[in-house]
Design an enzyme around this catalytic site. Structure first.
Site, PDB file in Angstrom:
ATOM      1  N   SER A 149       0.803  -1.229   0.000  1.00  0.00           N
ATOM      2  CA  SER A 149       0.000   0.000   0.000  1.00  0.00           C
ATOM      3  C   SER A 149       0.832   1.275   0.000  1.00  0.00           C
ATOM      4  O   SER A 149       0.278   2.366  -0.193  1.00  0.00           O
ATOM      5  CB  SER A 149      -0.947  -0.004   1.203  1.00  0.00           C
ATOM      6  OG  SER A 149      -1.912  -1.031   1.070  1.00  0.00           O
TER       7      SER A 149
ATOM      8  N   HIS B  90     -15.211   0.182   2.725  1.00  0.00           N
ATOM      9  CA  HIS B  90     -15.019   1.455   3.412  1.00  0.00           C
ATOM     10  C   HIS B  90     -16.138   2.449   3.118  1.00  0.00           C
ATOM     11  O   HIS B  90     -16.069   3.611   3.544  1.00  0.00           O
ATOM     12  CB  HIS B  90     -13.683   2.092   2.994  1.00  0.00           C
ATOM     13  CG  HIS B  90     -12.480   1.300   3.388  1.00  0.00           C
ATOM     14  ND1 HIS B  90     -12.023   0.238   2.654  1.00  0.00           N
ATOM     15  CD2 HIS B  90     -11.643   1.416   4.466  1.00  0.00           C
ATOM     16  CE1 HIS B  90     -10.939  -0.274   3.229  1.00  0.00           C
ATOM     17  NE2 HIS B  90     -10.696   0.427   4.344  1.00  0.00           N
TER      18      HIS B  90
ATOM     19  N   CYS C  54      -7.640   2.178   1.178  1.00  0.00           N
ATOM     20  CA  CYS C  54      -8.716   1.433   0.515  1.00  0.00           C
ATOM     21  C   CYS C  54      -8.205   0.754  -0.753  1.00  0.00           C
ATOM     22  O   CYS C  54      -7.845   1.417  -1.736  1.00  0.00           O
ATOM     23  CB  CYS C  54      -9.861   2.387   0.178  1.00  0.00           C
ATOM     24  SG  CYS C  54     -11.188   1.630  -0.773  1.00  0.00           S
TER      25      CYS C  54
ATOM     26  N   ASP D 135     -10.916  -6.349  -0.830  1.00  0.00           N
ATOM     27  CA  ASP D 135     -10.341  -5.291  -0.007  1.00  0.00           C
ATOM     28  C   ASP D 135      -9.940  -5.906   1.331  1.00  0.00           C
ATOM     29  O   ASP D 135     -10.484  -6.943   1.731  1.00  0.00           O
ATOM     30  CB  ASP D 135     -11.364  -4.181   0.202  1.00  0.00           C
ATOM     31  CG  ASP D 135     -10.732  -2.910   0.753  1.00  0.00           C
ATOM     32  OD1 ASP D 135     -10.588  -1.953  -0.017  1.00  0.00           O
ATOM     33  OD2 ASP D 135     -10.392  -2.873   1.955  1.00  0.00           O
TER      34      ASP D 135
ATOM     35  N   ASP E  62     -17.281   1.677  -2.080  1.00  0.00           N
ATOM     36  CA  ASP E  62     -16.479   0.463  -1.866  1.00  0.00           C
ATOM     37  C   ASP E  62     -17.290  -0.595  -1.119  1.00  0.00           C
ATOM     38  O   ASP E  62     -17.560  -0.432   0.076  1.00  0.00           O
ATOM     39  CB  ASP E  62     -15.216   0.820  -1.065  1.00  0.00           C
ATOM     40  CG  ASP E  62     -14.430  -0.420  -0.637  1.00  0.00           C
ATOM     41  OD1 ASP E  62     -14.546  -1.453  -1.314  1.00  0.00           O
ATOM     42  OD2 ASP E  62     -13.706  -0.322   0.376  1.00  0.00           O
TER      43      ASP E  62
END
Length: 672
Positions: free
Chosen positions: A330, A373, A386, A367, A354
């Protein structure tokens, strides 16, 4: 009458013989005279030179190697003189018997014998080889008294390289070692005559780190001594000499106390950290764990230690900061977001819904948050990390657009750092895949392969140096600098430091408003996002991003469970950050291998680094222990003052007078 004639005939024959003998003698003397004239007149200059060469020997004088210092003047590599016991194999009839007899006078361990044997196998010269190094005065005296018994054995005074801090910074400092046949042949093939002449008498060369990269500066200039020799080959007197010039000193950009602190924070865990000054590209810390003691290599490493280092599953000889490649996880997302802004694919306000997954074809990309989210804009996509936002973004951008934006940031490229052996890593593109695979069916890029690139997975693999360089560029708003470890060269003769100038690549031309969006989101990560607990109470503002990189793929219907996996199959923990937010002076990237979430294992190390650099605080021993276990978010003990913390294994401990004395002593040409 008959007798008279016979007598006259005898006399006539005698006279003829006498004349013939006289002519032969004259002819022989003529030959000798002509040969003498030829040698004395025609070959006078050549033979005179040969005779002079036999009478006079030119002996090289090896220069002292230059020192290596950190940015504050702490000595990281120096020299000292010591006696060695050496054997010239060509002059010894029975080598094993000679060594056995020597062992009765001077202690010779089995590892000394093995090292000598290995050097003997590698050496193709007639020079002597050390059987024992660093002899005591008592050992020197004992051998000297028995010297007459050992033809081809002698005591020599040699300079030895020393790394007073031991393992600290070993991957970036490197070490020196004996020149092996392969290196010698490469030198003869590639070097100019003047370079080779400068290495006459030199047996050691830089093998790794800046010892290798700055070999030409550290080596110095070889001196020469003309010595008159006796008929027996012994030196009679010195005729003239040209002293050697010691090598120049390297002043590194590294803060060795910061380096030692980070290495202590890692403990026994594997990983890497690179910290850069985003204003100029100077590297402040360059950590690879585990590391090794470079002093083991100076005299030739023994079999046991080599086996322990080479066969260790932790690979302590691998420079993870330079040659370890990892998925960025990430930590890649802020760069993806900047790419979306720059290429016009997203606005900061544009949001997605999401649900906790992204469907592409018949594959579901999940996810990390079950249920998703909710509504996510660019700010929340970074703060809450996310995945779904970046799955969709990667699909919208496409692999080649991602590649073209990321390459100028240094991803998948050689940074040009002043160390040898850097790995490029992999920044995928359709062209890359066509050349990376041999089978035609494997050369095609499939659209589904693009999706996971958005969250720093898939084919993405980069070094911590590349990730730190990209983070520094982000911190500097698109200004790029060449990362480097050496900031100046201190010339021996003038003692004046020459600040090195590095050619920086051009700026990326990002819009300030786009940079502000990303900086604000990265600051949000430390205030309300994944690293908020770690940076609670920090007296400075910073921007950061956690990352968790998969080592092995998890099936669609399975969940990640670290307890059920071998340690080497567990996720890597990453963190990238810069500070202070308003005017960054440090940017870093780090990975803790197989340690799980970045917020738990990696971010606390970054917090300690910023506390050190920005607040002058060295963590307490309790904080160090807690950080190693991923348990500490904020300081739990009283921070120590930086200057009060001694460097373990160092003889200098930050005392300025001792540093100066050590430097002067190491640069001196005195022999024991």
């Amino acid at each position: 009458m008959t007798e008279l004639r016979n007598t006259e005939q005898e006399l006539s024959r005698f006279r003829l013989r006498l004349i013939a003998a006289a002519l032969f003698v004259l002819f022989a003397f003529g030959l000798l005279a002509s040969r003498l004239a030829y040698l004395q007149i025609g070959k006078h200059e050549e033979l005179s030179t040969q005779a002079e060469n036999n009478r006079i020997a030119v002996v090289p004088i090896t220069p002292n190697r230059g020192l290596i210092l950190d940015r504050n003047g702490i000595v990281l590599a120096n020299n000292y003189s010591a006696y060695t016991l050496e054997i010239a194999p060509a002059k010894v009839r029975d080598l094993e018997a000679t060594i056995d007899r020597l062992a009765e006078i001077v202690a010779i361990e089995p590892r000394d014998r093995r090292r000598f044997k290995r050097q003997l196998e590698e050496s193709k010269s007639l020079e002597s080889l050390p059987i024992r190094t660093k002899l005591t005065d008592e050992e020197v005296a004992r051998f000297t008294a028995q010297r007459f018994r050992f033809e081809g054995v002698e005591i020599k005074a040699r300079l030895f390289r020393s790394y007073p801090l031991g393992e600290v910074g070993s991957h970036l400092i490197g070490y020196i070692g004996r020149i092996n046949p392969t290196e010698k042949k490469a030198m003869e093939d590639d070097w100019a005559d003047d370079q080779l002449a400068n290495y006459r008498g030199t047996e050691y060369i830089g093998k790794l780190g800046v010892e290798q990269s700055y070999e030409s500066q550290l080596h110095g200039a070889t001196g020469f001594e003309e010595v008159e020799m006796s008929a027996g080959g012994h030196a009679v007197r010195r005729l003239r000499s040209s002293p050697a010039t010691p090598g120049n000193a390297l002043v590194m950009s590294i803060d060795i106390r910061l380096q030692a602190m980070v290495e202590e924070l890692f403990g026994d865990r594997r990983g890497a950290l690179v910290a850069i000054d985003p204003r100029n590209g100077e590297i402040l810390a360059f950590v690879s764990k585990p590391n090794f003691d470079p002093n083991l290599f100076v005299d030739g490493i023994d079999v046991e230690n080599w086996k322990a280092l080479n066969e260790s599953p932790d690979k302590p000889l691998l420079n993870r900061a330079l040659r370890g490649t990892y998925p960025p996880g990430s930590t890649y997302k802020p760069f993806m977001a900047m790419g979306a802004l720059t290429l016009g694919k997203r606005t900061p306000q544009q949001a997605i819904s999401d649900p906790g997954y992204y469907n592409f074809g018949n594959h579901r990309f999940r996810d990390d948050k079950e249920g998703g989210h909710g509504t996510v804009d660019m700010y929340r996509s970074i703060v809450q990390s996310c995945d779904t936002y970046y799955y969709t973004l990667a699909n919208d951008l496409g692999v080649d657009a991602i590649h073209d934006f990321m390459a100028p940031l240094g991803f998948g490229q050689l940074t040009g750092i002043d160390l040898q052996g850097e790995l490029r890593g992999t920044l995928p593109s359709t062209e890359w895949k066509r050349t990376a695979y041999k089978k035609k069916e494997a050369q095609k890029w499939y659209a589904g392969e693009t999706i996971s690139l958005g969250i720093g997975q898939g084919y993405n693999t980069f070094t911590m140096l590349q990730l730190a360089q990209a983070t520094a560029t982000m911190a500097a708003g698109g200004q790029r600098h060449l990362p480097h470890l050496v900031r100046a060269i201190e010339h021996y003769e003038s003692r004046a430091p020459e600040v090195l100038a590095f050619k920086d690549p051009p700026a990326l031309g990002w819009k300030p408003e786009h940079v502000a969006v990303i900086h604000n989101a990265l600051y949000g990560v430390t205030q309300e996002g994944t690293s908020a607990k770690v940076f609670a109470g920090a007296p400075y503002k910073s921007g950061g991003k956690t990352g968790t990189a998969q080592v092995i793929a998890i099936k669609q219907n399975e969940k990640y469970n670290a307890a059920k996996l071998d340690e080497l199959h567990r996720d890597h923990a990453l963190y990238t950050a810069f500070a202070p937010l308003e005017n960054p002076t440090i940017a870093l990237a780090l990975v803790v291998e197989n340690a799980g979430f970045g917020a738990g294992a990696a971010a606390p190390i970054a917090r300690r680094v910023f506390d050190y650099v920005l607040s002058g605080q060295y963590p307490s021993e309790a904080d160090i222990a807690a950080t190693r276990q991923g348990q500490s978010a904020t300081p739990i003990g009283t921070p120590r003052a930086i200057d009060a913390v001694p460097l373990k294994g160092s003889t200098i401990d930050g005392v300025a007078g001792a540093r100066v004395a050590l430097r002067n002593d190491a640069q001196a040409q005195a022999k024991p």
